[in-house]
Design a protein around this motif. Structure first.
Motif, PDB file in Angstrom:
ATOM      1  N   VAL A   1       0.868  -1.179   0.000  1.00  0.00           N
ATOM      2  CA  VAL A   1       0.000   0.000   0.000  1.00  0.00           C
ATOM      3  C   VAL A   1       0.904   1.228   0.000  1.00  0.00           C
ATOM      4  CG1 VAL A   1      -1.844   1.255   1.190  1.00  0.00           C
ATOM      5  CG2 VAL A   1      -1.737  -1.242   1.344  1.00  0.00           C
ATOM      6  N   THR A   2       0.643   2.153  -0.903  1.00  0.00           N
ATOM      7  CA  THR A   2       1.401   3.403  -0.933  1.00  0.00           C
ATOM      8  C   THR A   2       0.454   4.567  -0.622  1.00  0.00           C
ATOM      9  OG1 THR A   2       1.078   3.675  -3.320  1.00  0.00           O
ATOM     10  CG2 THR A   2       3.056   2.510  -2.607  1.00  0.00           C
ATOM     11  N   LEU A   3       0.983   5.560   0.057  1.00  0.00           N
ATOM     12  CA  LEU A   3       0.209   6.752   0.418  1.00  0.00           C
ATOM     13  C   LEU A   3       1.092   7.968   0.224  1.00  0.00           C
ATOM     14  CD1 LEU A   3      -0.028   4.503   3.024  1.00  0.00           C
ATOM     15  CD2 LEU A   3      -2.066   5.882   3.385  1.00  0.00           C
ATOM     16  N   GLU A   4       0.478   9.103  -0.039  1.00  0.00           N
ATOM     17  CA  GLU A   4       1.226  10.357  -0.060  1.00  0.00           C
ATOM     18  C   GLU A   4       0.324  11.482   0.410  1.00  0.00           C
ATOM     19  OE1 GLU A   4       1.106  12.202  -4.491  1.00  0.00           O
ATOM     20  OE2 GLU A   4       2.235  10.326  -4.311  1.00  0.00           O
ATOM     21  N   GLY A   5       0.938  12.520   0.956  1.00  0.00           N
ATOM     22  CA  GLY A   5       0.166  13.660   1.425  1.00  0.00           C
ATOM     23  C   GLY A   5       1.001  14.599   2.263  1.00  0.00           C
ATOM     24  N   ASP A   6       0.352  15.607   2.784  1.00  0.00           N
ATOM     25  CA  ASP A   6       1.018  16.567   3.663  1.00  0.00           C
ATOM     26  C   ASP A   6       1.255  15.933   5.026  1.00  0.00           C
ATOM     27  OD1 ASP A   6       0.994  18.536   1.721  1.00  0.00           O
ATOM     28  OD2 ASP A   6      -0.923  19.374   2.385  1.00  0.00           O
ATOM     29  N   VAL A   7       2.296  16.403   5.698  1.00  0.00           N
ATOM     30  CA  VAL A   7       2.628  15.919   7.038  1.00  0.00           C
ATOM     31  C   VAL A   7       2.502  17.083   8.018  1.00  0.00           C
ATOM     32  CG1 VAL A   7       4.405  14.901   8.505  1.00  0.00           C
ATOM     33  CG2 VAL A   7       4.155  14.131   6.135  1.00  0.00           C
ATOM     34  N   ILE A   8       1.758  16.852   9.095  1.00  0.00           N
ATOM     35  CA  ILE A   8       1.494  17.894  10.090  1.00  0.00           C
ATOM     36  C   ILE A   8       2.123  17.491  11.420  1.00  0.00           C
ATOM     37  CG2 ILE A   8      -0.296  19.241  11.248  1.00  0.00           C
ATOM     38  CD1 ILE A   8      -0.322  19.550   8.202  1.00  0.00           C
ATOM     39  N   ARG A   9       2.924  18.389  11.965  1.00  0.00           N
ATOM     40  CA  ARG A   9       3.472  18.145  13.306  1.00  0.00           C
ATOM     41  C   ARG A   9       2.337  18.236  14.312  1.00  0.00           C
ATOM     42  NH1 ARG A   9       8.863  21.168  15.632  1.00  0.00           N
ATOM     43  NH2 ARG A   9       8.779  20.371  17.758  1.00  0.00           N
ATOM     44  N   GLN A  10       2.283  17.282  15.243  1.00  0.00           N
ATOM     45  CA  GLN A  10       1.172  17.196  16.174  1.00  0.00           C
ATOM     46  C   GLN A  10       1.449  17.962  17.468  1.00  0.00           C
ATOM     47  OE1 GLN A  10      -1.858  15.196  15.031  1.00  0.00           O
ATOM     48  NE2 GLN A  10      -0.590  16.081  13.424  1.00  0.00           N
TER      49      GLN A  10
END
Length: 199
Positions: free
Chosen positions: A92-101
């Motif tokens: 499974v591949t995914l991509e997107g923005d990454v948000i610091r929590q």
């Protein structure tokens, strides 16, 4: 006709099922995925990370903000993930923005880590030159004695990040390659679509 929300939830549920199936079959590191990031100059790098949770808000993992991946995630907060379970012949591949929590999220998951791992995070900052042989164990013991029975505080550099998927693709890897490949895509209008692709 399925709603956009239903399509997205379906994709996440399928990913969670595969992780659970891999875990049930005794696959080692069933929660591990390759995390690909790039620096501000678009120089790529990839490494394995542990995915703590698959939630509607996205996929949660952790990084030291002073490590290579931590710096890249801050400078260029977009990434890709790739799960691969050889035993299941699934990826499974995914991509997107990454948000610091938030600090609270980081603290919550820090408390769930083994004490020895918490101590090591203080003594052995990721990506720094390794101490002389035996020195790290001595430093861990020293810190443990200093803390006594007190909880190990979270290292301020150890932070939670969440990848918010914009594409999720199920790409079975078995041969002959006639298995169904499915892509879930968040379109420009924010709505999710689903499409079958040639393997």
């Amino acid at each position: 006709m399925k709603s956009s929300e239903a399509i997205y939830r379906e994709a996440l549920a399928q990913l969670q099922r595969l992780i659970e199936q891999a875990t049930a079959q005794g696959v080692e590191e069933a929660h591990a995925a390759a995390l690909a990031t790039a620096d501000r100059y678009a120089h790529p790098s990839v490494r394995m990370v542990y995915i703590v949770a698959v939630e509607e808000a996205g996929l949660l993992f952790f990084a030291n903000t002073e490590s290579g991946k931590g710096q890249q995630l801050i400078d260029n907060p977009r990434a890709s993930l790739c799960f691969f379970w050889r035993e299941l012949q699934e990826q499974v591949t995914l991509e997107g923005d990454v948000i610091r929590q938030s600090v609270e999220t980081s603290d919550n998951y820090w408390r769930k880590r083994p004490r020895e791992t918490q101590l090591a995070a203080w003594v052995l900052p990721q990506g720094t030159p390794a101490p002389e042989k035996g020195e790290s164990r001595r430093q861990v013991r020293q810190l443990e004695q200093a803390l006594g029975f007190e909880p190990v505080p979270r290292s301020p550099n150890w932070c939670a990040f969440r990848l918010q998927p914009e594409r999720i693709e199920f790409w079975p890897s078995g041969w002959p390659r006639m298995r169904e490949r499915v892509r879930y895509l968040k379109q420009a209008d924010g709505l999710w679509s689903e499409a079958l692709l040639s393997p």
